[in-house]
Design an enzyme around this catalytic site. Structure first.
Site, PDB file in Angstrom:
ATOM      1  N   CYS A   1       0.817  -1.218   0.000  1.00 61.17           N
ATOM      2  CA  CYS A   1       0.000   0.000   0.000  1.00 61.17           C
ATOM      3  C   CYS A   1       0.856   1.275   0.000  1.00 61.17           C
ATOM      4  O   CYS A   1       1.450   1.604  -1.007  1.00 61.17           O
ATOM      5  CB  CYS A   1      -0.977  -0.048   1.167  1.00 61.17           C
ATOM      6  SG  CYS A   1      -2.386   1.015   0.936  1.00 61.17           S
TER       7      CYS A   1
ATOM      8  N   HIS B   1      -3.411  -5.636   2.429  1.00 60.42           N
ATOM      9  CA  HIS B   1      -2.990  -5.733   3.836  1.00 60.42           C
ATOM     10  C   HIS B   1      -3.539  -7.039   4.405  1.00 60.42           C
ATOM     11  O   HIS B   1      -4.111  -7.857   3.684  1.00 60.42           O
ATOM     12  CB  HIS B   1      -3.640  -4.587   4.647  1.00 60.42           C
ATOM     13  CG  HIS B   1      -3.094  -3.242   4.391  1.00 60.42           C
ATOM     14  ND1 HIS B   1      -1.885  -2.810   4.884  1.00 60.42           N
ATOM     15  CD2 HIS B   1      -3.607  -2.207   3.700  1.00 60.42           C
ATOM     16  CE1 HIS B   1      -1.692  -1.556   4.525  1.00 60.42           C
ATOM     17  NE2 HIS B   1      -2.704  -1.158   3.814  1.00 60.42           N
TER      18      HIS B   1
END
Ligand code: GLN
Length: 244
Positions: free
Chosen positions: A96, A195
């Protein structure tokens, strides 16, 4: 080649700043999946202000815009070194916010553009909505092909040149919610929005990264012996079949 007593070195970049949603679980997975095969791991946390030294594998997690600002300038000081590491075959995994800094820049909302380190040909601009939720995406180089995880980002990433997607979205948004791409790959540099943390529930990708790091260090392909991934596969299929 037997894996007993082989070694790889792993660096965790700025864990005190970029480590959102348990991203440290990725480093724990890499270390454990090496140790379970008798592979020694030289592990180093690189903190803000530390000199980044040579490793076989570099990991950087995600974070809010503020932490990315703190890290971006520091990371940029090491751009040429990290690009040369990439060109020597070092493995990188960015999650990310860390992934966004692997590109040329990240343009947050009404703030100064953050310079990336151009490990891959990509750029990120802040979007108007936050993508939050479970993601499944299909690769063309792993078995099982599917990657699963959780996304939470407003950044929209666009890939260019020879940078290819890590996977193609099946459920969720991925890079930008438009072109069905998720993550990016150039040479042995990998980025993803997933994630969760990511690698514990995608053990096939964790092993793929370890094999790349061993090949970089020893100059030959080394196949890892199989592990009992019953629990990992249960988690993976649970998310893949949207049971969670
Ligand atoms: N701050 C970035 C974004 O919102 C990255 C977020 C993250 O790392 N989860 O897109």
């Amino acid at each position: 080649m037997e894996t007993e007593n082989l070694k790889i070195s792993i660096a965790h970049l700025y864990p005190e700043l970029l480590n959102l949603y348990g991203d440290i679980g990725n480093v724990i997975t890499l270390k454990k999946r090496c140790e379970w095969r008798g592979i020694n791991v030289d592990f180093e946390e690189i903190h803000y202000g530390d000199k980044i030294t040579e490793h076989d594998l570099y990991f950087i997690g995600g974070g809010q815009d503020k932490q990315q600002e703190d890290v971006a300038e520091e990371l940029f000081k090491n751009k040429w070194f990290l690009m040369s590491e990439r060109d020597k075959g070092a493995v990188f995994l960015g999650i990310c916010g860390g992934y966004q800094l692997f590109g040329h820049y990240y343009q947050p909302h009404d703030k100064e553009k953050l310079k990336g380190i151009s490990l891959m040909d990509a750029y990120t601009v802040a979007g108007n909505k936050r993508f939050i939720g479970n993601v499944t995406a299909k690769t063309d180089f792993l078995e099982p092909q599917t990657l699963v995880g959780f996304e939470n980002h407003s950044g929209l990433t666009y890939l260019e040149g020879d940078t290819k997607p890590l996977a193609i979205i099946e459920t969720g948004n991925g890079n930008n919610g438009k072109d069905k791409t998720e993550g990016g790959r150039y040479k042995n540099v990998f980025g993803t929005y997933l994630h969760g943390s990511f690698l514990p529930k995608n053990p096939q990708f964790a092993d793929y990264l370890i094999e790349l790091a061993l090949e970089k260090r020893y100059g030959e392909k080394i196949k890892l012996p199989k592990l009992n991934d019953e629990i990992e596969n249960l988690t993976h299929s649970g998310l893949e079949n949207k049971r969670y």
